[in-house]
Write a protein that holds these residues in place. Structure first.
Motif, PDB file in Angstrom:
ATOM      1  N   THR A 157      10.181  -0.128   1.367  1.00  0.00           N
ATOM      2  CA  THR A 157       9.844  -0.403   2.444  1.00  0.00           C
ATOM      3  C   THR A 157       9.898  -1.490   3.024  1.00  0.00           C
ATOM      4  O   THR A 157       9.340  -1.277   4.285  1.00  0.00           O
TER       5      THR A 157
ATOM      6  N   LEU B 266       6.233   3.249   6.331  1.00  0.00           N
ATOM      7  CA  LEU B 266       5.418   5.082   5.854  1.00  0.00           C
ATOM      8  C   LEU B 266       6.800   5.199   5.971  1.00  0.00           C
ATOM      9  O   LEU B 266       7.517   6.277   4.976  1.00  0.00           O
TER      10      LEU B 266
ATOM     11  N   PHE C   8       7.926   1.404  -8.304  1.00  0.00           N
ATOM     12  CA  PHE C   8       7.283   0.850  -7.556  1.00  0.00           C
ATOM     13  C   PHE C   8       8.402  -0.131  -6.819  1.00  0.00           C
ATOM     14  O   PHE C   8       7.797  -1.061  -5.528  1.00  0.00           O
TER      15      PHE C   8
ATOM     16  N   PHE D 156       2.965   1.586  -3.185  1.00  0.00           N
ATOM     17  CA  PHE D 156       1.651   2.073  -4.171  1.00  0.00           C
ATOM     18  C   PHE D 156       2.070   3.359  -4.592  1.00  0.00           C
ATOM     19  O   PHE D 156       1.580   4.212  -5.011  1.00  0.00           O
ATOM     20  N   ALA D 157       1.012   3.540  -3.493  1.00  0.00           N
ATOM     21  CA  ALA D 157       0.601   5.317  -2.653  1.00  0.00           C
ATOM     22  C   ALA D 157       1.338   5.842  -2.994  1.00  0.00           C
ATOM     23  O   ALA D 157       1.483   7.598  -3.515  1.00  0.00           O
ATOM     24  N   LEU D 158       3.091   5.631  -2.974  1.00  0.00           N
ATOM     25  CA  LEU D 158       4.483   6.317  -3.431  1.00  0.00           C
ATOM     26  C   LEU D 158       4.579   6.836  -4.597  1.00  0.00           C
ATOM     27  O   LEU D 158       5.199   8.061  -5.517  1.00  0.00           O
ATOM     28  N   SER D 159       4.255   5.346  -5.482  1.00  0.00           N
ATOM     29  CA  SER D 159       4.712   5.578  -6.825  1.00  0.00           C
ATOM     30  C   SER D 159       3.720   6.370  -7.424  1.00  0.00           C
ATOM     31  O   SER D 159       4.235   7.213  -7.781  1.00  0.00           O
ATOM     32  N   VAL D 160       2.502   6.081  -7.024  1.00  0.00           N
ATOM     33  CA  VAL D 160       0.879   7.308  -7.865  1.00  0.00           C
ATOM     34  C   VAL D 160       1.494   8.691  -7.502  1.00  0.00           C
ATOM     35  O   VAL D 160       1.650   9.343  -8.106  1.00  0.00           O
ATOM     36  N   ILE D 161       2.109   9.303  -6.053  1.00  0.00           N
ATOM     37  CA  ILE D 161       2.102  10.638  -5.906  1.00  0.00           C
ATOM     38  C   ILE D 161       3.843  11.161  -6.237  1.00  0.00           C
ATOM     39  O   ILE D 161       3.499  11.701  -7.001  1.00  0.00           O
TER      40      ILE D 161
ATOM     41  N   GLY E 160       0.734  -1.152  -0.032  1.00  0.00           N
ATOM     42  CA  GLY E 160       0.467   0.268   0.138  1.00  0.00           C
ATOM     43  C   GLY E 160       1.207   1.461  -0.384  1.00  0.00           C
ATOM     44  O   GLY E 160       0.667   2.184  -0.861  1.00  0.00           O
ATOM     45  N   VAL E 161       2.253   1.467   0.678  1.00  0.00           N
ATOM     46  CA  VAL E 161       2.956   2.112   0.795  1.00  0.00           C
ATOM     47  C   VAL E 161       3.501   2.471  -0.236  1.00  0.00           C
ATOM     48  O   VAL E 161       3.454   3.900  -0.838  1.00  0.00           O
TER      49      VAL E 161
END
Length: 139
Positions: free
Chosen positions: A49, A72, A42, A19-24, A16-17
Motif C-alpha cells: 500500500t 486505498l 498485514f 490494518f483495516a484491510l487485514s481485519v476485513i 490505517g489502510v
C-alpha cells in the motif's frame, strides 16, 4: 523531495489502510480455530500500500495534504489478489475428497522446500517494496 510531515502522513494512511484491510480479510476468511498469517498479511499489505500509494499518480480527494484514495485502491487491489490466491473450492464428493487427501500427503513431503521458497519470496518482496518506498522519497 517530500517533506517529513508528508512522509509521516503517508505512513499513517498506509498503516490505517493495511490494518483495516487485514481485519476485513481476517473476518471474511475466518474459520473455526486460530487464523494464522494475519501479521504477515498485514506486513505485505502495508508495504504494498505504501509503495503503490507513493508511486501511483495521485488522484482523488486530498486529506491532510495527501491523496489518500491512491493508497486505498492499491491496498484493495493487493488484498483482492491475495484473497483470490488464498481461496480453495470445497470438494464435491467422495472421490474428490480422496484425491484431496492424497494431494495433502504429497504436500507434506515437499512442505519444507515450499516453506523455504515462500519465506525467501516474502522477504525479497518486502525488501523490494521497501526499496521502492525509499527510492521514491529520495527522488
Amino acid at each position: 523531495m517530500p517533506s517529513f510531515e508528508i512522509l509521516l502522513l503517508e505512513l499513517a494512511v498506509s498503516l490505517g489502510v493495511a490494518f483495516a484491510l487485514s481485519v476485513i480479510f481476517a473476518l471474511a476468511t475466518w474459520r473455526h480455530g486460530r487464523r494464522k498469517g494475519i501479521f504477515w498479511l498485514f506486513v505485505i499489505l502495508f508495504v504494498a500500500t505504501w509503495a503503490g500509494g507513493v508511486w501511483v499518480k495521485p488522484f482523488g480527494p486530498v486529506l491532510w495534504g495527501i491523496h489518500w484514495l491512491s493508497f486505498l485502491l492499491v491496498g484493495l487491489v493487493v488484498a483482492l489478489i491475495l484473497a483470490v490466491a488464498q481461496s480453495k473450492p470445497k470438494p464435491q464428493g467422495r472421490q474428490e475428497t480422496i484425491e484431496i487427501l492424497e494431494k495433502m500427503r504429497q504436500k507434506r513431503e515437499v512442505e519444507q522446500i515450499v516453506w523455504i521458497t515462500l519465506n525467501l519470496f516474502f522477504w525479497i518482496l518486502v525488501l523490494a517494496l521497501s526499496g521502492a518506498i525509499v527510492f521514491r522519497y529520495l527522488l
